[in-house]
Design a protein around this motif. Structure first.
Motif: not given
Length: 231
Positions: A23-52
């Motif tokens: 994705d050339e647009k993504l590459k251009q965007k990435a090149a202009a963005t300092p990598s230490p400031n990148i965050k990966i926002w993460l979310d899941i949906e589950t069928n309960g609270l116990d991961c076990e």
């Protein structure tokens, strides 16, 4: 001994055989963005609270730049076990997933159960292993485009909950994240000491991608109001 970059390339060669379209647009965007400031926002949906004992039903990740602007997205329904033989009835599926009445109502309203039924015949495309491979592939390609060798910083609301499930159910994906976390819950607590700051009312729908965008917008609001919060 392999460097971090060599290790990631090694994992990529072993696991991810598919060619990823550049994705050339993504590459251009990435090149202009300092990598230490990148965050990966993460979310899941589950069928309960116990991961076990409980399962992931949906996974979403959004990459944001130093200004908090999203620039890449991963989102997928996860079917932890085959459901092809079940009747196409969301209530039957809710019982199969052992959902309590409250979560049955929520997932009926937001369409997550229907989304699972839509992919009932494609278990191999939405299983844990396939979803983990796709998610790792997405994240490794992102790291390559950004020229990042270090683990990515996970972000979210109570992101430890999501990470615990990943550690149990998708350990390879979990291994790509840093132990350093950006948790919006901390900022929420900090506003308690700033009575002049008024939080924006939000209605989370318990769909992973939708809720992530709400969290990202909330984070932008904190940035704009940092002089009120005091940090």
């Amino acid at each position: 001994m392999r460097s971090s970059q060599q290790f990631l390339e090694y994992v990529n060669c072993l696991l991810f055989k598919k060619e990823i379209v550049n994705d050339e647009k993504l590459k251009q965007k990435a090149a202009a963005t300092p990598s230490p400031n990148i965050k990966i926002w993460l979310d899941i949906e589950t069928n309960g609270l116990d991961c076990e004992t409980k399962d992931i039903l949906e996974l979403a990740m959004v990459a944001t730049d130093k200004n908090g602007q999203p620039f890449d997205v991963f989102s997928q329904v996860v079917t932890p076990k085959p459901i092809k033989s079940l009747p196409r009835d969301p209530l039957v599926l809710a019982a199969f997933y052992n959902l309590d009445p409250m979560w049955t109502g929520i997932f009926l309203k937001n369409g997550l159960l229907e989304a699972h039924l839509e992919v009932a015949d494609e278990f191999e495309n939405n299983s844990y292993s396939t979803t983990e491979t796709s998610a790792c592939n997405w994240l490794l390609q992102l790291k390559k485009n950004l020229d990042i060798s270090a683990p990515m910083i996970p972000a979210g609301i109570n992101v430890d909950f999501d990470l615990k499930f990943l550690a149990k159910r998708m350990p390879l994906l979990f291994s790509l994240f840093s132990y350093i976390k950006y948790d919006l819950s901390t900022l929420r607590l900090a506003t308690d000491f700033r009575p002049n700051y008024q939080q924006i009312a939000k209605e989370f729908q318990h769909r992973a991608l939708y809720d992530l965008y709400l969290s990202i917008n909330e984070n932008k609001n904190y940035k704009v109001s940092k002089e009120i919060i005091g940090f």
